[in-house]
Design a protein around this motif. Structure first.
Motif, PDB file in Angstrom:
ATOM      1  N   CYS A 144       0.823  -1.211   0.000  1.00  0.00           N
ATOM      2  CA  CYS A 144       0.000   0.000   0.000  1.00  0.00           C
ATOM      3  C   CYS A 144       0.858   1.262   0.000  1.00  0.00           C
ATOM      4  CB  CYS A 144      -0.917   0.012   1.224  1.00  0.00           C
ATOM      5  SG  CYS A 144      -2.100  -1.357   1.260  1.00  0.00           S
ATOM      6  N   ASN A 166       5.281   4.276   1.451  1.00  0.00           N
ATOM      7  CA  ASN A 166       4.807   2.896   1.472  1.00  0.00           C
ATOM      8  C   ASN A 166       4.390   2.506   2.882  1.00  0.00           C
ATOM      9  OD1 ASN A 166       7.179   2.962  -0.756  1.00  0.00           O
ATOM     10  ND2 ASN A 166       5.559   1.560  -1.386  1.00  0.00           N
ATOM     11  N   SER A 183      -2.613   1.415   9.874  1.00  0.00           N
ATOM     12  CA  SER A 183      -1.178   1.165   9.727  1.00  0.00           C
ATOM     13  C   SER A 183      -0.506   1.628  11.009  1.00  0.00           C
ATOM     14  CB  SER A 183      -0.598   1.909   8.520  1.00  0.00           C
ATOM     15  OG  SER A 183      -0.643   3.305   8.717  1.00  0.00           O
ATOM     16  N   LEU A 198      -5.799   5.520   0.127  1.00  0.00           N
ATOM     17  CA  LEU A 198      -4.902   4.416   0.458  1.00  0.00           C
ATOM     18  C   LEU A 198      -4.927   3.488  -0.750  1.00  0.00           C
ATOM     19  CD1 LEU A 198      -3.234   2.765   2.645  1.00  0.00           C
ATOM     20  CD2 LEU A 198      -5.407   1.583   3.099  1.00  0.00           C
ATOM     21  N   CYS A 200      -3.500   0.343  -2.946  1.00  0.00           N
ATOM     22  CA  CYS A 200      -2.840  -0.938  -2.708  1.00  0.00           C
ATOM     23  C   CYS A 200      -2.929  -1.837  -3.941  1.00  0.00           C
ATOM     24  CB  CYS A 200      -3.464  -1.672  -1.526  1.00  0.00           C
ATOM     25  SG  CYS A 200      -3.624  -0.690  -0.013  1.00  0.00           S
ATOM     26  N   TYR A 206      -8.258   1.415  -1.718  1.00  0.00           N
ATOM     27  CA  TYR A 206      -8.857   0.588  -0.672  1.00  0.00           C
ATOM     28  C   TYR A 206      -9.360   1.415   0.509  1.00  0.00           C
ATOM     29  CZ  TYR A 206      -7.647  -4.035  -2.508  1.00  0.00           C
ATOM     30  OH  TYR A 206      -7.570  -5.178  -3.262  1.00  0.00           O
TER      31      TYR A 206
END
Length: 241
Positions: A144, A166, A183, A198, A200, A206
């Protein structure tokens, strides 16, 4: 619409410290120019006439997704950006209608999602294109990345070019929130880069950046609204006449 006054304001903001509602890309690096053609910068005129900024992302030729806490009296969407200085001659479109999620809670940050319907339809180019939305609600995405023009840890001012970082998403945290990805750690957005995607597993959105560097001992974590859980809500508004 003339852009000169808009970008005079933006350049002024770039010279200020700690006064812009965007957030930080902590531990990031400059993005390859125009490699994120779905990214947009939101210039927000608040009810007290203060100017603030958020991020967002294009999902069709008429709609942008951002965070619900990025509501404003008047919003302009800047498309096709990479560097902010010198002032670019890029497309700027006012927002016709803001559609925050009806269950958004400003105190908890739950359901922090909003659609912006643009005043005119976008002509897609190499540097201006929408992004696909994820539809797997039972899937923890891998590989992501988050992008934005938010503050950087080193300079504490709005970035002059698009930055990205990242991220690895956590399987769980000690402070669960419904309909969200997380995260862990210091790396990532902080206080927002609000409304950015976000992204991914290729170019698939996502999540939506909601809040960053939330403290929940022993962790610090970033919160992303989980797009698959809201896909029906998004599609229902895109298809309304």
């Amino acid at each position: 619409m003339a852009l000169r006054s808009t970008w005079v304001v933006l350049m002024l903001v770039l010279s200020l410290r700690g006064q812009v509602h965007t957030g930080k890309i902590i531990g990031g690096h400059p993005a390859v120019p125009h490699s994120r053609p779905y990214m947009v910068l939101l210039e927000m005129r608040m009810w007290n006439d203060e100017t603030k900024f958020c991020a967002g992302f294009l999902i069709s030729n008429e709609f942008v997704v951002t965070a619900a806490h990025c509501q404003a009296r008047i919003t302009y969407v800047h498309l096709g950006l990479h560097k902010l200085i010198p002032p670019p001659t890029r497309k700027s479109i006012p927002v016709r209608r803001s559609i925050p999620h009806k269950e958004f809670n400003n105190n908890t940050g739950y359901n922090d999602l909003m659609l912006l319907q643009l005043m005119e339809k976008v002509n897609f180019t190499e540097n201006v294109r929408p992004i696909h939305l994820a539809n797997r609600s039972d899937h923890l995405p891998q590989r992501c990345i988050v992008s934005g023009w938010g503050f950087t840890e080193e300079y504490q001012e709005l970035a002059s070019e698009l930055m990205e970082v990242n991220l690895t998403l956590a399987k769980d945290t000690s402070c669960p929130e419904p309909h969200a990805f997380f995260s862990l750690g210091e790396i990532g957005p902080s206080h927002g880069d609000s409304g950015g995607p976000l992204v991914c597993e290729g170019d698939v959105a996502y999540g939506v950046v909601s809040r960053g560097n939330q403290s929940c001992p022993p962790y610090k974590y970033s919160v992303f609204i989980k797009i698959p859980d809201y896909l029906d809500w998004i599609v229902s508004h895109l298809t309304q006449k």
